[in-house]
Write a protein that holds these residues in place. Structure first.
Motif, PDB file in Angstrom:
ATOM      1  N   GLN A   1       0.833  -1.196   0.000  1.00  0.00           N
ATOM      2  CA  GLN A   1       0.000   0.000   0.000  1.00  0.00           C
ATOM      3  C   GLN A   1       0.871   1.250   0.000  1.00  0.00           C
TER       4      GLN A   1
ATOM      5  N   LYS B   1      -5.669   9.218  -0.577  1.00  0.00           N
ATOM      6  CA  LYS B   1      -6.802   8.427  -0.097  1.00  0.00           C
ATOM      7  C   LYS B   1      -6.424   7.643   1.158  1.00  0.00           C
ATOM      8  N   ARG B   2      -5.228   7.049   1.172  1.00  0.00           N
ATOM      9  CA  ARG B   2      -4.788   6.301   2.352  1.00  0.00           C
ATOM     10  C   ARG B   2      -4.619   7.230   3.550  1.00  0.00           C
TER      11      ARG B   2
ATOM     12  N   ARG C   1      -9.492   8.690  -4.922  1.00  0.00           N
ATOM     13  CA  ARG C   1      -8.303   8.537  -5.750  1.00  0.00           C
ATOM     14  C   ARG C   1      -8.097   9.806  -6.588  1.00  0.00           C
TER      15      ARG C   1
ATOM     16  N   THR D   1      -2.487  11.040 -12.544  1.00  0.00           N
ATOM     17  CA  THR D   1      -1.913  10.287 -11.429  1.00  0.00           C
ATOM     18  C   THR D   1      -0.417  10.075 -11.636  1.00  0.00           C
TER      19      THR D   1
ATOM     20  N   HIS E   1      -1.822   7.794  -4.556  1.00  0.00           N
ATOM     21  CA  HIS E   1      -2.751   7.016  -3.729  1.00  0.00           C
ATOM     22  C   HIS E   1      -2.554   7.292  -2.238  1.00  0.00           C
TER      23      HIS E   1
END
Length: 218
Positions: free
Chosen positions: A26, A151-152, A59, A129, A148
């Motif tokens: 992740q 979002k995390r 995202r 992105t 990303h």
């Protein structure tokens, strides 16, 4: 020997698909204040995209593709976003409860101001992105993060608020905001897709789905 066993092939394919849904590595969650410092040093459209991505735990690709008409309501107190055209999964299922995001609380007035500066737009920002990833890799303070990570970071932030008791919201509303599969129950109002099709007032419908109860803590 040599016989083509279709059931076994189908089973192997299904297992591979299930494994693909489990994240192996992740992105590092980005801290809120670091993201805000970076965003406020960018042009208005990129800053707006970063703030929307954080407040809606989305995202980057979903946010940068937004057009101005998808912002159904923009005031200093509340911003309502319709994800109907993004991502592709929502095109096939336009009446999912996670179709809308209601932004409230801190950063909402800043988002409203930036929206007025940027409007109208067919695409919120041209920074993809991949471009964001490259930009951050070149910046020492941001090099540990990727697109990303927003979002995390937002998800981690809300979990911390929930764990401390500072935020008290049903788990199903967090699923709804993050656009993940919603489970039955969870203490949140659960409308069927069929029922949602009857909601002609999209602003009222978005509010009834209660994601503002989560975003006000982000």
């Amino acid at each position: 020997m040599g016989r083509d066993n279709h059931p076994l092939r189908a089973l192997a394919s299904a297992l591979r698909a299930a494994g693909a849904a489990i994240p192996c590595a992740q992105a590092e969650p980005i801290p809120r204040e670091l993201l805000l410092r970076w965003a406020r040093a960018q042009e208005s459209s990129v800053c707006l995209a970063a703030l929307v991505a954080w407040k809606t735990a989305s995202r980057w690709g979903e946010v940068c593709a937004l057009s101005s008409p998808q912002f159904l309501l923009v005031t200093p107190q509340e911003v309502i976003i319709d994800w109907f055209r993004t991502p592709k999964a929502r095109k096939r299922d336009p009446f999912r409860p996670s179709r809308f995001a209601v932004v409230q609380g801190d950063l909402t007035s800043e988002i409203a101001t930036l929206f007025q500066e940027c409007s109208p737009f067919e695409k919120l920002t041209e920074m993809t992105t991949e471009a964001l990833d490259v930009t951050w890799k070149r910046a020492p303070a941001m090099s540990a993060f990727s697109a990303h990570s927003i979002k995390r970071g937002a998800a981690t932030f809300i979990f911390q608020k929930l764990a401390s008791g500072e935020a008290v919201v049903p788990a199903a509303l967090v699923d709804r905001l993050t656009k993940h599969e919603e489970k039955e129950g969870g203490g949140a109002d659960k409308f069927s897709d069929t029922t949602l099709r009857y909601g002609g007032d999209l602003v009222a419908l978005a509010r009834a789905l209660r994601t503002g109860e989560v975003t006000r803590h982000l």
